[in-house]
Motif scaffolding. Structure first.
Motif, PDB file in Angstrom:
ATOM      1  N   ASP A 310       7.673   4.210   3.850  1.00 46.17           N
ATOM      2  CA  ASP A 310       6.206   3.191   4.113  1.00 46.17           C
ATOM      3  C   ASP A 310       5.247   3.575   3.818  1.00 46.17           C
ATOM      4  O   ASP A 310       3.886   3.021   3.771  1.00 46.17           O
ATOM      5  N   PHE A 311       5.015   5.219   3.650  1.00 47.07           N
ATOM      6  CA  PHE A 311       3.585   5.878   4.127  1.00 47.07           C
ATOM      7  C   PHE A 311       2.650   5.180   3.462  1.00 47.07           C
ATOM      8  O   PHE A 311       1.827   5.422   3.453  1.00 47.07           O
ATOM      9  N   PRO A 312       2.719   4.842   1.501  1.00 40.68           N
ATOM     10  CA  PRO A 312       2.036   4.737   1.464  1.00 40.68           C
ATOM     11  C   PRO A 312       1.335   3.530   1.745  1.00 40.68           C
ATOM     12  O   PRO A 312      -0.698   3.110   1.443  1.00 40.68           O
ATOM     13  N   ARG A 313       0.873   2.396   2.650  1.00 40.27           N
ATOM     14  CA  ARG A 313       0.915   1.630   3.065  1.00 40.27           C
ATOM     15  C   ARG A 313      -1.175   2.492   3.914  1.00 40.27           C
ATOM     16  O   ARG A 313      -1.166   1.554   4.483  1.00 40.27           O
ATOM     17  N   LEU A 314      -0.245   3.214   4.684  1.00 38.48           N
ATOM     18  CA  LEU A 314      -1.229   3.976   5.221  1.00 38.48           C
ATOM     19  C   LEU A 314      -3.016   3.624   4.708  1.00 38.48           C
ATOM     20  O   LEU A 314      -3.842   3.290   5.120  1.00 38.48           O
ATOM     21  N   LEU A 315      -2.415   3.906   3.457  1.00 39.47           N
ATOM     22  CA  LEU A 315      -3.778   3.928   2.810  1.00 39.47           C
ATOM     23  C   LEU A 315      -5.159   2.624   2.776  1.00 39.47           C
ATOM     24  O   LEU A 315      -5.702   2.962   2.275  1.00 39.47           O
ATOM     25  N   TYR A 316      -4.419   2.120   3.087  1.00 35.73           N
ATOM     26  CA  TYR A 316      -4.943   0.577   3.350  1.00 35.73           C
ATOM     27  C   TYR A 316      -5.385   0.014   4.385  1.00 35.73           C
ATOM     28  O   TYR A 316      -5.982  -0.858   4.961  1.00 35.73           O
ATOM     29  N   ALA A 317      -5.110   1.841   5.396  1.00 34.89           N
ATOM     30  CA  ALA A 317      -5.951   1.011   6.534  1.00 34.89           C
ATOM     31  C   ALA A 317      -7.040   2.196   7.054  1.00 34.89           C
ATOM     32  O   ALA A 317      -7.917   1.753   7.903  1.00 34.89           O
ATOM     33  N   GLY A 318      -7.391   2.198   5.857  1.00 39.67           N
ATOM     34  CA  GLY A 318      -9.041   3.032   5.920  1.00 39.67           C
ATOM     35  C   GLY A 318      -8.718   4.536   6.038  1.00 39.67           C
ATOM     36  O   GLY A 318      -9.480   5.640   6.449  1.00 39.67           O
ATOM     37  N   ILE A 319      -6.811   5.127   5.934  1.00 39.45           N
ATOM     38  CA  ILE A 319      -7.713   7.058   5.888  1.00 39.45           C
ATOM     39  C   ILE A 319      -7.701   7.670   5.343  1.00 39.45           C
ATOM     40  O   ILE A 319      -7.811   6.727   3.665  1.00 39.45           O
ATOM     41  N   ASN A 320      -7.968   8.411   4.736  1.00 40.29           N
ATOM     42  CA  ASN A 320      -8.724   9.507   3.444  1.00 40.29           C
ATOM     43  C   ASN A 320      -8.202  10.786   3.456  1.00 40.29           C
ATOM     44  O   ASN A 320      -8.722  11.787   3.212  1.00 40.29           O
ATOM     45  N   ASP A 321      -7.261  11.079   4.423  1.00 39.20           N
ATOM     46  CA  ASP A 321      -6.219  12.461   3.893  1.00 39.20           C
ATOM     47  C   ASP A 321      -4.975  12.266   5.183  1.00 39.20           C
ATOM     48  O   ASP A 321      -4.781  10.965   5.503  1.00 39.20           O
ATOM     49  N   TRP A 322      -4.381  13.184   4.200  1.00 40.31           N
ATOM     50  CA  TRP A 322      -2.783  12.879   4.687  1.00 40.31           C
ATOM     51  C   TRP A 322      -2.322  14.273   5.792  1.00 40.31           C
ATOM     52  O   TRP A 322      -0.930  14.797   6.073  1.00 40.31           O
ATOM     53  N   GLY A 323      -3.463  15.084   5.836  1.00 41.30           N
ATOM     54  CA  GLY A 323      -3.072  15.958   6.732  1.00 41.30           C
ATOM     55  C   GLY A 323      -2.328  17.478   6.151  1.00 41.30           C
ATOM     56  O   GLY A 323      -2.913  17.775   4.648  1.00 41.30           O
ATOM     57  N   GLY A 324      -1.529  17.787   6.923  1.00 40.59           N
ATOM     58  CA  GLY A 324      -0.750  19.436   6.047  1.00 40.59           C
ATOM     59  C   GLY A 324       0.383  18.971   5.770  1.00 40.59           C
ATOM     60  O   GLY A 324       1.100  18.612   6.144  1.00 40.59           O
ATOM     61  N   ILE A 325       0.368  19.557   4.402  1.00 32.16           N
ATOM     62  CA  ILE A 325       2.194  19.260   3.886  1.00 32.16           C
ATOM     63  C   ILE A 325       2.506  20.815   3.478  1.00 32.16           C
ATOM     64  O   ILE A 325       1.812  21.535   2.438  1.00 32.16           O
ATOM     65  N   SER A 326       4.060  20.963   3.837  1.00 28.81           N
ATOM     66  CA  SER A 326       4.223  22.194   3.565  1.00 28.81           C
ATOM     67  C   SER A 326       5.467  22.601   2.776  1.00 28.81           C
ATOM     68  O   SER A 326       6.246  21.557   2.862  1.00 28.81           O
ATOM     69  N   PRO A 327       5.157  23.226   1.687  1.00 32.73           N
ATOM     70  CA  PRO A 327       5.687  23.720   0.484  1.00 32.73           C
ATOM     71  C   PRO A 327       7.317  24.228   0.956  1.00 32.73           C
ATOM     72  O   PRO A 327       8.132  24.896   0.408  1.00 32.73           O
ATOM     73  N   VAL A 328       7.248  25.227   2.054  1.00 36.06           N
ATOM     74  CA  VAL A 328       7.934  26.064   2.879  1.00 36.06           C
ATOM     75  C   VAL A 328       8.480  25.938   3.622  1.00 36.06           C
ATOM     76  O   VAL A 328       9.729  26.497   3.930  1.00 36.06           O
TER      77      VAL A 328
END
Length: 392
Positions: A310-328
């Motif tokens: 459900d994470f895409p729904r967070l975009l409709y609540a006013g966030i402008n950042d997803w935080g840190g995402i790690s590929p490793v």
């Protein structure tokens, strides 16, 4: 959760929302009134305010997660990261281990080295004191600062340390090597420190100590990340009070670069294993209220991995950042919740009309203004950034 609004209160709430949209200012009384409103109204207002300050850009940081030590003197009711000596997973990373992991991150294109560690384990564990003694340190905070300096020097990654409660001396040393530092306020509720509640047996979760750390960082002009943790037994009023406490410190010092709204997720083998998780609608409502309290220009983040599909729904609540995402590396704090692949993050974000951009451990506006960085860190940051302050 706040109760549903009555028909007679909807007009008042509509008027409050109109004022917030026009002025970007929200007081405590109005915030609590809005919390009783319909979710759709809140999301629309938060979306409009986010667009006013941030446009359609949503950011993330490509990071390597360095769990410097899992030993911790606090026993929070929801935490699986912390360990006692002798438990599986109890560990203090050596300098060689830290550098090897940081190099993996650099080679994978990461630009941030996120240091997470337990609070002051040397205060209660002789094993921690002995490890630190062998490394030439008396405090975990000083060891963490030295490891930050090593990573900056040898890899060029920008450290972001989350070492728990910090005194002024520790903050001064972290500023020499860190682009930013972080400490989740979590809540201003001292009630949660009572017997059987989330912060019982967690002395470093005393709100006054955490607020003092954030304030000291402000006095030192250090870019700071903080936030609230919802669903751990706090009331909605306490969430609002926590957000206003953060806003007050930022209004005084201008140093809070982002605020995280993080949702509790139950995990096995912790005291709160059967504690109910906040539903997604509660998360959305809280984020929207946070945007309205903090205004259009604050960077507001919610972790995508803790909302699963459900994470895409967070975009409709006013966030402008997803935080840190790690590929490793995994999320060592929430190991059961994998980060979304960056390709999926981009696809889901852009499908909703936003532009996803990679940032550094420091947001662009903090890189291009103020005295937030030491000379060494500034040189490394500018090497990694493009002309707009995002990652090159």
């Amino acid at each position: 959760m706040p109760p549903a609004a009555s028909t007679s209160s909807k007009t008042r709430m509509t008027n409050v929302l109109a004022t917030v949209r026009e002025t970007g200012i929200l007081d405590r009384r109005s915030a609590l009134r809005l919390a009783e409103g319909t979710l759709d109204e809140l999301l629309a207002a938060a979306t409009q305010l986010r667009a006013q300050g941030k446009g359609t850009t949503v950011s993330f940081s490509k990071k390597v997660f360095i769990p410097l030590t899992t030993l911790c003197r606090d026993y929070c009711g929801y935490c699986t990261f912390r360990k006692d000596p002798g438990q599986p997973g109890a560990h203090f990373m050596s300098p060689d281990e830290v550098l090897a992991l940081a190099e993996r991150g650099r080679d994978a294109g990461c630009k941030e080295a996120l240091f997470s560690l337990g609070d002051q384990p040397e205060r209660i564990f002789p094993e921690a004191r002995e490890f630190l003694r062998r490394q030439g340190f008396a405090r975990t905070l000083d060891y963490a600062a030295a490891m930050s300096e090593m990573v900056l020097e040898h890899t060029g990654l920008l450290p972001h340390a989350n070492p728990g409660v910090m005194d002024r001396a520790a903050l001064e040393r972290f500023k020499e090597s860190n682009a930013s530092v972080g400490l989740m306020l979590e809540t201003v509720s001292t009630r949660l420190m009572r017997n059987g509640l989330a912060h019982f047996k967690a002395p470093d979760k005393a709100p006054a100590l955490r607020l003092r750390t954030i304030e000291e960082a402000g006095k030192l002009s250090m870019a700071f990340t903080t936030g609230i943790l919802i669903g751990i037994g706090e009331t909605f009023e306490e969430r609002v009070e926590s957000l206003f406490a953060i806003r007050a410190l930022h209004e005084q010092y201008g140093h809070i670069q982002e605020v995280i709204v993080q949702n509790f997720r139950a995990k096995p083998d912790v005291p709160m294993a059967h504690h109910p998780e906040p539903p997604l609608e509660d998360m959305l409502r809280t984020i929207a209220i946070a945007r309205l309290i903090l205004g259009p220009h604050m960077n507001l983040q919610a972790p995508p991995n803790l909302s699963y599909a459900d994470f895409p729904r967070l975009l409709y609540a006013g966030i402008n950042d997803w935080g840190g995402i790690s590929p490793v590396t995994k999320d060592f704090i929430n190991p059961e919740a994998a980060w979304p692949q960056i390709t999926k993050l981009r696809a889901e974000t852009e499908a909703r009309g936003f532009t996803l951009r990679e940032r550094l451990a420091l947001y662009p506006e903090f890189l291009t203004s103020g005295n937030f960085l030491s000379v060494r860190v500034r040189e490394c940051a500018h090497h990694l950034a493009d002309a707009s302050g995002f990652a090159a």
